[in-house]
Design a protein around this motif. Structure first.
Motif, PDB file in Angstrom:
ATOM      1  N   ILE A  96       0.874  -1.035  -0.023  1.00  0.00           N
ATOM      2  CA  ILE A  96       0.025   0.051   0.119  1.00  0.00           C
ATOM      3  C   ILE A  96       0.980   1.340  -0.038  1.00  0.00           C
ATOM      4  O   ILE A  96       0.748   2.087  -0.658  1.00  0.00           O
ATOM      5  CB  ILE A  96      -0.871  -0.252   1.226  1.00  0.00           C
ATOM      6  CG1 ILE A  96      -1.971  -1.131   1.201  1.00  0.00           C
ATOM      7  CG2 ILE A  96      -1.703   1.284   1.438  1.00  0.00           C
ATOM      8  CD1 ILE A  96      -2.854  -1.407   2.297  1.00  0.00           C
TER       9      ILE A  96
ATOM     10  N   SER B 252      -6.832   3.119   5.764  1.00  0.00           N
ATOM     11  CA  SER B 252      -7.561   2.302   4.684  1.00  0.00           C
ATOM     12  C   SER B 252      -8.357   1.146   5.409  1.00  0.00           C
ATOM     13  O   SER B 252      -9.451   0.836   5.165  1.00  0.00           O
ATOM     14  CB  SER B 252      -6.479   1.458   3.665  1.00  0.00           C
ATOM     15  OG  SER B 252      -7.307   0.552   2.974  1.00  0.00           O
ATOM     16  N   ASP B 253      -7.793   0.377   6.380  1.00  0.00           N
ATOM     17  CA  ASP B 253      -8.376  -0.599   7.220  1.00  0.00           C
ATOM     18  C   ASP B 253      -9.623  -0.234   7.884  1.00  0.00           C
ATOM     19  O   ASP B 253     -10.805  -0.906   7.915  1.00  0.00           O
ATOM     20  CB  ASP B 253      -7.579  -1.449   8.151  1.00  0.00           C
ATOM     21  CG  ASP B 253      -6.505  -2.308   7.366  1.00  0.00           C
ATOM     22  OD1 ASP B 253      -6.512  -2.652   6.085  1.00  0.00           O
ATOM     23  OD2 ASP B 253      -5.724  -3.102   8.090  1.00  0.00           O
TER      24      ASP B 253
ATOM     25  N   LYS C 140     -12.469   0.543   5.282  1.00  0.00           N
ATOM     26  CA  LYS C 140     -12.928  -0.715   4.308  1.00  0.00           C
ATOM     27  C   LYS C 140     -13.535  -1.732   5.529  1.00  0.00           C
ATOM     28  O   LYS C 140     -14.149  -2.456   5.125  1.00  0.00           O
ATOM     29  CB  LYS C 140     -11.583  -1.325   3.634  1.00  0.00           C
ATOM     30  CG  LYS C 140     -10.958  -0.528   2.641  1.00  0.00           C
ATOM     31  CD  LYS C 140     -12.009  -0.538   1.423  1.00  0.00           C
ATOM     32  CE  LYS C 140     -11.468   0.646   0.548  1.00  0.00           C
ATOM     33  NZ  LYS C 140     -10.245   0.515  -0.213  1.00  0.00           N
ATOM     34  N   GLY C 141     -13.682  -1.174   6.858  1.00  0.00           N
ATOM     35  CA  GLY C 141     -14.442  -2.197   7.487  1.00  0.00           C
ATOM     36  C   GLY C 141     -13.542  -3.410   7.918  1.00  0.00           C
ATOM     37  O   GLY C 141     -14.171  -4.290   8.581  1.00  0.00           O
ATOM     38  N   VAL C 142     -12.274  -3.372   7.625  1.00  0.00           N
ATOM     39  CA  VAL C 142     -11.539  -4.521   8.266  1.00  0.00           C
ATOM     40  C   VAL C 142     -11.548  -4.610   9.746  1.00  0.00           C
ATOM     41  O   VAL C 142     -11.583  -5.658  10.534  1.00  0.00           O
ATOM     42  CB  VAL C 142     -10.165  -4.240   7.685  1.00  0.00           C
ATOM     43  CG1 VAL C 142      -9.259  -5.497   8.133  1.00  0.00           C
ATOM     44  CG2 VAL C 142     -10.030  -4.405   6.487  1.00  0.00           C
TER      45      VAL C 142
ATOM     46  N   SER D 298     -15.907   1.978  10.235  1.00  0.00           N
ATOM     47  CA  SER D 298     -16.016   2.464   8.729  1.00  0.00           C
ATOM     48  C   SER D 298     -17.420   3.300   8.923  1.00  0.00           C
ATOM     49  O   SER D 298     -18.368   2.998   9.471  1.00  0.00           O
ATOM     50  CB  SER D 298     -16.234   1.757   7.453  1.00  0.00           C
ATOM     51  OG  SER D 298     -16.475   2.033   6.510  1.00  0.00           O
TER      52      SER D 298
END
Lengths: 300, 240
Positions: free
Chosen positions: B27, B81-82, B85-87, B238
Motif C-alpha cells: 500500500i 484504509s483498514d 474498508k471495515g476491516v 467505517s
C-alpha cells in the motif's frame, strides 16, 4: 439443495439433535459516541432457525448486529452468548459475523485476503480451499479484491464467514448487491445452516424475509417492535390476487390490478370457500396469490 | 463443536502482523520508494560532490531520519484504509482489541523505517567505504544516538498522531487529511531535535538526541495507552 459446487463442512451438516446455544439481551441500549440508537432491547433466542431482523433504514439493525458481535459496548443492559458476557473473548468464539461492508483489506488478492482472515481465525489453508469451493470463487482467487464486481466482492466476503464453524451467525444483509440467482444460492446455504445454528439475518427484501425466516425481529426507532413467529403475523388487510379466465361479470373489473383481480378477505381461511364459489360459477382459476406481505406492516 | 483456544487466536494475531507489514509495503510502496530513493541519492551525491569526507560524515547521519519518517507513511495509510474498508469491524468482532490494532499499525510503521534505514545504511556506508572515507567515533555516535532512534521515533510519533487523528475524524483523502499532512508533521520532531542539539554545546548533543528519542517513544506509548482506553470501539468502524 444448494446450487453451490462444494459441500458444507461435515460439521455444518445437520446431524441429530442440535447443540443448545443461546443469545440473551436484557435492557440493551447501544449506539455511537454516546448517542443511543438502540434502547431497551430485550429478547432471548435459542432455537436453531433464521431470525429475520427487519426495520426501516436507520432503525438500528446494523447497530443491533454490531452490539451482538461485541463491536459496540452496550451503554446499559447485558448481552450474553451461551451465558457468557459479550465483553469476554470467550463469547466471541461462538459467533460468526458478516457486516454489510466487505471488510477485505486493501492491497490483497482474494486468495491472500481469505488467508489473512484464516490466519486471524487460527485455521489453516485447507479451510480457505474449502470455502473457495463452497462459494464457487476459484476463478477469483488470483484477482485483486479491488478488481471484482460488487456481487463477487460479496461472495468473497461471505466465504470468510464459513472459514470456521460457529454456533451463531450474524448476517447483516448477506444478499444485498447479489443477482437473483446468487441470492437464491446464498439463501439456500443459510437455510441449510439454520437447521442446527442460530442465524440472525437482516434484509430489506420482505419476500426474501418471508421465504426464509421462521422468526421476525422488527426494530423500529431503536426499539424492539415485534418478536415472534413469522407465521403468526397477519397483515392489517388480507388481500389475494386471482388470475383467472371467464371472471368478467363475476369479479369486479374495478378491482383488477394487472392480470389479477384483487379480493379483500378476513383471512386465509376464506380462500378455499371463495375459490370453490368461483369454480362453481365457471371461472377458470389460473393462480391465487397473497398480495400483501404481512412484514410490510412492520415497516409502517 | 470446537472453539478456537485463546492461544490459537494469539498466534493468529501474531501472524496477522506479518501480513500487515507485507500489505503496508504494498500500500505504501510509493512512500517507501521515495524515502529509500531520496536517501540513497543524497548519500551518493554527498560522496560524489564532497571534497572531503567530512561532508559525508556530518550530513549523512542527519538526513536519514527525515527519509525514514517519510518512507514509513505506509503504516498510517494501511491503518486508515483498514478502518475505512471495515476491516477493523471484523477484527474487533474476532476479539482483537483496539490496542492490538494500534500496535499492528505501529509495527508496520517501524518495519518500513527499518527497511529504509537498513538499505540506506548498507548502501551509504558501503559506498563511503569504497570511496575511502575514514569513519570517526563522532560519526558512529551520531548514528547510534540520533540517526537510528530518531528514524524510528519520527515514524512512530506521526503514525500514532495520525492513527488517533484519523480515528476521531471522518476519513478524508488528499493533502488536507491526516495522511496528507503526516509527512510534513512527521519530520518536525527530527528537525526540532536536530536544531536544538546543534545549538547546544557539543557535549550535550548525544544527551539531547537520545533523550528526545526516548521522550518521543514514551509519548507514543502514553498516547496509545490513553487512546486505547478512552476511545470507544465505534471509532474504529467505517463510516460507510
Amino acid at each position: 439443495m444448494s446450487a453451490f459446487p462444494g459441500p458444507l463442512p461435515a460439521s455444518n451438516e445437520p446431524t441429530g439433535a442440535p447443540a443448545s446455544h443461546r443469545i440473551e439481551l436484557q435492557g440493551v441500549s447501544s449506539g455511537y459516541h454516546g448517542r443511543k440508537v438502540l434502547e431497551g432491547i430485550s429478547f432471548v433466542v435459542e432455537e436453531p432457525a433464521i431470525y429475520v431482523v427487519l426495520g426501516p433504514n436507520g432503525a438500528g439493525k446494523t447497530t443491533l448486529f454490531r452490539t451482538l458481535a461485541g463491536i459496540l459496548e452496550p451503554y446499559t443492559g447485558t448481552v450474553r452468548i451461551d451465558g457468557i458476557d459479550i465483553g469476554r473473548e470467550e463469547s466471541r468464539t461462538r459467533l460468526q459475523y458478516l457486516s454489510h461492508i466487505d471488510g477485505i483489506p486493501d492491497g490483497l488478492r482474494v486468495d491472500e485476503a481469505l488467508r489473512f482472515y484464516a490466519t486471524v481465525e487460527g485455521v489453516g489453508p485447507a479451510e480457505v480451499d474449502r470455502v473457495v469451493q463452497l462459494l464457487g470463487i476459484e476463478e477469483l482467487r488470483p484477482k485483486f479484491f479491488s478488481e471484482l464486481s460488487q456481487g463477487q466482492k460479496k461472495r468473497v466476503s461471505i466465504a470468510r464467514v464459513f472459514l470456521q464453524e460457529r454456533a451463531i451467525y450474524l448476517l447483516d444483509e448477506p444478499t444485498s448487491n447479489l443477482d437473483p440467482k446468487l441470492a437464491r444460492e446464498i439463501r439456500d446455504l443459510v437455510l441449510r445452516l439454520s437447521q442446527n445454528h442460530l442465524v440472525l439475518y437482516s434484509s430489506h427484501n420482505l419476500f426474501e424475509a418471508k421465504e426464509i425466516g421462521k422468526y421476525v425481529l422488527a426494530i423500529r426507532d431503536g426499539k424492539l417492535g415485534y418478536f415472534g413467529l413469522l407465521s403468526e403475523l397477519r397483515p392489517a388487510k388480507y388481500v389475494i390476487g386471482i388470475r383467472a379466465e371467464g371472471a368478467e361479470g363475476i369479479l369486479s373489473p374495478a378491482s383488477k390490478k394487472g392480470d389479477y383481480y384483487l379480493q379483500e378477505l378476513s383471512g386465509p381461511e376464506e380462500v378455499p370457500r371463495l375459490v370453490q364459489e368461483l369454480i362453481a360459477k365457471g371461472v377458470q382459476i389460473r393462480e391465487v396469490k397473497e398480495m400483501e406481505n404481512p412484514l410490510e406492516d412492520l415497516f409502517t | 463443536m470446537s472453539y478456537p483456544a485463546s492461544n490459537d487466536r494469539a498466534a493468529g494475531t501474531f501472524a496477522m502482523a506479518g501480513t500487515t507489514i507485507r500489505r503496508t509495503a504494498v500500500i505504501g510502496w510509493r512512500f517507501l520508494a521515495i524515502g529509500t530513493g531520496l536517501s540513497l541519492f543524497l548519500s551518493l551525491v554527498l560522496l560524489a560532490a564532497g571534497k572531503t569526507s567530512a561532508t559525508f560524515l556530518t550530513t549523512f547521519p542527519l538526513e536519514l531520519p527525515f527519509f525514514a519518517t517519510l518512507g514509513s507513511m505506509g503504516g498510517l495509510m494501511t491503518f486508515t484504509s483498514d478502518r475505512t474498508k471495515g476491516v477493523f469491524e471484523y477484527l474487533i468482532a474476532y476479539g482483537l482489541r483496539p490496542r492490538t490494532l494500534f500496535a499492528d499499525g505501529l509495527l508496520a510503521t517501524a518495519s518500513m523505517s527499518a527497511i529504509i534505514l537498513g538499505l540506506s545504511l548498507t548502501v551509504g556506508l558501503g559506498a563511503a567505504v569504497s570511496r575511502g572515507v575514514a569513519f570517526t567515533v563522532d560519526f558512529w555516535q551520531t548514528i547510534a544516538f540520533y540517526t537510528v532512534p530518531m528514524s524510528f521515533a519520527g515514524g512512530l510519533f506521526i503514525s500514532t498522531v495520525g492513527m488517533i487523528w484519523s480515528s476521531v475524524s471522518t476519513p478524508r483523502t488528499g493533502i488536507n487529511s491526516p495522511i496528507g499532512i503526516a509527512p510534513m508533521l512527521g519530520i518536525a520532531p527530527s528537525l526540532l531535535v536536530f536544531i536544538v542539539a546543534e545549538a547546544a554545546p557539543k557535549m550535550y548533543f548525544y544527551y539531547i538526541t537520545s533523550g528526545a528519542a526516548v521522550a518521543i517513544i514514551v509519548a507514543v506509548v502514553g498516547l496509545l495507552a490513553l487512546s486505547a482506553r478512552l476511545m470507544g470501539r465505534e471509532r474504529f468502524l467505517s463510516p460507510l
